[in-house]
Enzyme design. Structure first.
Site, short mmCIF file in Angstrom:
data_model
loop_
_atom_site.label_atom_id
_atom_site.label_comp_id
_atom_site.label_asym_id
_atom_site.label_seq_id
_atom_site.Cartn_x
_atom_site.Cartn_y
_atom_site.Cartn_z
N CYS A 292 -4.38 -1.01 -2.14
CA CYS A 292 -4.46 0.43 -2.37
C CYS A 292 -5.40 0.65 -3.54
CB CYS A 292 -3.07 0.97 -2.70
SG CYS A 292 -3.04 2.71 -3.23
N ASN A 293 -6.48 1.38 -3.32
CA ASN A 293 -7.45 1.64 -4.39
C ASN A 293 -6.80 2.36 -5.56
OD1 ASN A 293 -10.52 1.15 -3.31
ND2 ASN A 293 -9.13 1.69 -1.64
N THR A 294 -5.97 3.35 -5.28
CA THR A 294 -5.36 4.14 -6.36
C THR A 294 -4.42 3.28 -7.20
OG1 THR A 294 -5.49 6.16 -5.03
CG2 THR A 294 -3.94 6.16 -6.86
N CYS B 272 -10.72 4.07 -0.05
CA CYS B 272 -9.29 4.12 0.25
C CYS B 272 -9.07 3.23 1.46
CB CYS B 272 -8.86 5.57 0.56
SG CYS B 272 -7.15 5.72 1.16
N THR B 273 -8.02 2.41 1.42
CA THR B 273 -7.81 1.46 2.52
C THR B 273 -7.39 2.13 3.82
OG1 THR B 273 -5.56 1.00 1.70
CG2 THR B 273 -7.33 -0.50 1.01
N HIS B 274 -7.00 3.40 3.77
CA HIS B 274 -6.73 4.13 5.00
C HIS B 274 -8.03 4.45 5.76
CE1 HIS B 274 -2.79 4.86 3.12
NE2 HIS B 274 -2.37 5.37 4.26
N GLY C 177 -2.67 8.98 -4.23
CA GLY C 177 -3.83 9.59 -4.88
C GLY C 177 -3.56 10.94 -5.51
N ASP D 64 0.86 -1.19 0.00
CA ASP D 64 0.00 0.00 0.00
C ASP D 64 0.89 1.23 0.00
OD1 ASP D 64 -2.33 1.62 0.17
OD2 ASP D 64 -2.13 1.75 2.33
N SER D 65 0.29 2.37 -0.24
CA SER D 65 1.03 3.63 -0.20
C SER D 65 1.42 4.00 1.22
CB SER D 65 0.17 4.76 -0.78
OG SER D 65 -1.01 4.92 -0.04
#
Length: 262
Positions: free
Chosen positions: A73-75, A183-185, A43, A10-11
């Protein structure tokens, strides 16, 4: 390869929300998690930069013999997963905003999507919305600033509460009855969201669905781990180790959080 680890990137720390769901459903699976926090948030970056970072993360995981990669990570999913699937031989699991279940269940026919600029601008997001949300009023909102605050460990701060309210209030005013977290955050913001949102608004994220898909793909490919007493979990960050530690401390006896230059 059955006992090789699942790779997750992930970011930053947000993808640990996906890791938790995978670990819960698949407790015998070893995992390696990469938090690319020095490059967060994805993003706000260009598609070329997102692709470059996704390739870099994937290759780190493959060097560690990962049998499957979860793009947590969605982005990164919406901008890079097609390339990754075409160019690497392991299975990839991606993350998309859960628009379909929200659209199917909405009674007001109005749903909100809180996501990053990179996700909302992607062709995959637009095609998914067109396919699954026909006849639904989809209110989208860029969660500008939220990822940065979470990466700084300020999940429960007044600054975060104020910013989150600013982002979701227009959607509340539009009459949404489902809020999709893109967003996974953002699952780490659910306690605050439950305070802000009317009781009539349901929150949906992709964590459980991703874990089920991971299990399905492992099973289909004969890659489910043999059962053991305790799996190992390795977490790597290229930024503040203490922030990542605070998100993964959960009583596991065999896990390790380290700094890695990647």
């Amino acid at each position: 390869m059955r006992d090789n680890p699942i790779g997750i990137f992930d970011s930053g720390v947000g993808g640990t929300s996906i890791w938790r769901e995978i670990q819960k459903l698949l407790p015998f699976e070893n995992t390696i998690y990469l938090a690319d926090s020095k490059n967060a948030p994805y993003g706000e970056k260009s598609k070329d930069d997102i692709l470059r970072l996704s390739i870099k993360n994937t290759e780190v995981l493959l060097k560690n013999d990962c049998k499957l990669v979860v793009v947590a990570c969605n982005t990164a999913t919406t901008n890079a997963i097609d390339y990754l699937r075409k160019n690497y031989d392991v299975p990839f699991i991606g993350i998309e905003p859960a628009i379909k279940p929200a659209a199917l269940q909405s009674k007001t026919k109005t749903v909100g999507v809180l996501a990053t600029k990179g996700t909302l601008a992607s062709s995959l997001f637009h095609s998914t919305s067109e396919i699954h949300a026909s006849g639904i009023n989809v209110i989208v909102r860029e969660g500008t600033g939220l990822v940065q605050l979470i990466e700084e460990g300020k999940v429960d701060s007044q600054e975060t509460r104020k910013l989150l309210l600013k982002h979701v209030r227009p959607m509340i005013d539009e009459g949404i009855d489902y809020l999709v977290l893109g967003c996974t955050h953002y699952p780490y913001l659910v306690p605050i969201l439950k305070e802000i949102l009317p009781e009539s608004v349901q929150i949906i994220d992709s964590g459980e669905a991703v874990a089920r898909q991971t299990k399905s793909i492992l099973n289909k490919n004969g890659l489910l781990a043999s059962q053991r007493s305790k799996a190992y979990h390795r977490f790597y960050t290229n930024a503040n180790i203490h922030v990542l530690e605070s998100f993964v401390m959960n009583g596991e006896t065999d896990y390790n959080v380290s700094v890695l230059d990647f």
